[in-house]
Write a protein that holds these residues in place. Structure first.
Motif, mmCIF file in Angstrom:
data_model
loop_
_atom_site.group_PDB
_atom_site.id
_atom_site.type_symbol
_atom_site.label_atom_id
_atom_site.label_comp_id
_atom_site.label_asym_id
_atom_site.label_seq_id
_atom_site.Cartn_x
_atom_site.Cartn_y
_atom_site.Cartn_z
ATOM 1 N N ARG A 27 5.268 -1.079 -55.431
ATOM 2 C CA ARG A 27 4.416 -0.682 -56.920
ATOM 3 C C ARG A 27 5.037 0.732 -57.369
ATOM 4 N NH1 ARG A 27 3.219 -5.260 -57.173
ATOM 5 N NH2 ARG A 27 1.262 -6.451 -56.598
ATOM 6 N N LEU A 28 4.959 0.710 -58.702
ATOM 7 C CA LEU A 28 5.239 1.842 -59.575
ATOM 8 C C LEU A 28 4.417 2.073 -60.637
ATOM 9 C CD1 LEU A 28 8.932 3.273 -60.065
ATOM 10 C CD2 LEU A 28 7.244 3.129 -62.245
ATOM 11 N N TRP A 29 3.723 3.354 -60.919
ATOM 12 C CA TRP A 29 3.113 3.429 -62.117
ATOM 13 C C TRP A 29 3.203 4.856 -62.436
ATOM 14 C CZ3 TRP A 29 1.377 2.994 -57.270
ATOM 15 C CH2 TRP A 29 0.642 4.072 -56.770
ATOM 16 N N ILE A 30 2.860 5.264 -63.593
ATOM 17 C CA ILE A 30 2.640 6.620 -64.282
ATOM 18 C C ILE A 30 1.484 7.267 -64.057
ATOM 19 C CG2 ILE A 30 3.007 8.384 -66.268
ATOM 20 C CD1 ILE A 30 5.778 6.817 -65.032
ATOM 21 N N ASN A 31 1.056 7.973 -63.418
ATOM 22 C CA ASN A 31 -0.252 8.689 -63.410
ATOM 23 C C ASN A 31 -0.264 10.013 -64.121
ATOM 24 O OD1 ASN A 31 -2.696 8.387 -61.787
ATOM 25 N ND2 ASN A 31 -2.076 10.421 -60.904
ATOM 26 N N TYR A 32 -1.605 10.240 -64.636
ATOM 27 C CA TYR A 32 -1.903 11.521 -65.151
ATOM 28 C C TYR A 32 -2.923 12.257 -64.358
ATOM 29 C CZ TYR A 32 -3.375 15.396 -68.176
ATOM 30 O OH TYR A 32 -3.768 16.533 -68.595
ATOM 31 N N ARG A 75 12.601 1.628 -60.170
ATOM 32 C CA ARG A 75 12.133 0.379 -60.909
ATOM 33 C C ARG A 75 11.559 -0.618 -59.761
ATOM 34 N NH1 ARG A 75 12.546 2.644 -64.821
ATOM 35 N NH2 ARG A 75 14.281 2.292 -66.733
ATOM 36 N N GLU A 76 10.167 -0.817 -59.905
ATOM 37 C CA GLU A 76 9.539 -1.805 -59.305
ATOM 38 C C GLU A 76 10.234 -2.830 -58.869
ATOM 39 O OE1 GLU A 76 5.228 -4.289 -59.698
ATOM 40 O OE2 GLU A 76 5.141 -1.963 -59.900
ATOM 41 N N GLY A 77 10.322 -3.261 -57.613
ATOM 42 C CA GLY A 77 10.999 -4.489 -57.017
ATOM 43 C C GLY A 77 12.529 -4.021 -56.514
#
Length: 158
Positions: free
Chosen positions: A32-37, A74-76
């Motif tokens: 899993r990969l995401w941008i968080n603020y 990159r996710e994956g």
């Protein structure tokens, strides 16, 4: 907080990581990969890594390093990560049961992991009904759930 030092021949498992232990490198898949603020730290890249033993750990890239690592994560993807910090997993939410998190430095190396199994289980998240059954709240308590879905993050406060 400890720095993990790189050595080309030694691969450590996620379960072996400790804040006071120097380790060579890890080979993981980004599940899993995401941008968080966050108002204190700004934008960050947040990830969940899984190794060959299926042990998961949370990893973060700070705002100052996003440009350096954005095109390498990159996710994956299966990656090799060297020269990073390991610290206690504290904060607003937990994405893995691992007691520590990984943080990237300016000198952190990220490369492709060529010898990583292609079949790492995707079903590593708990079933939501199991989570709800294990939580009991009174009027004075609240529980925050973060649900990660590709291209969408849902947050529930109960």
């Amino acid at each position: 907080m400890a720095m993990v030092r790189g050595s080309k021949n030694i691969v450590s498992y996620v379960r072996e990581l400790k804040p006071r232990k120097d380790t060579s490198r890890i080979e993981v898949r980004i599940v899993r990969l995401w941008i968080n603020y966050n108002k204190e730290s700004g934008n960050t890249i947040e990830m969940v890594f899984v190794d060959k033993e299926e042990t998961r750990i949370h990893a973060s890239v700070g705002e100052q390093l996003i440009k350096k690592f954005d095109d390498k994560l990159r996710e994956g993807d299966a990656i090799v990560v060297q020269l990073f910090k390991v610290y206690d997993a504290i904060g607003e939410y937990r994405t893995t049961p691992h007691p520590y998190k990984i943080g990237f430095f300016q000198t952190t190396f990220v490369g492709k992991a060529d010898d990583f199994p292609s079949a790492v289980p995707e079903n590593y998240l708990a079933d939501f009904s199991d989570i709800l059954e294990s939580v009991s709240c009174t009027v004075k308590e609240s529980v925050t759930f973060v649900i990660l879905v590709p291209d969408l993050t849902l947050v529930f406060v109960m």
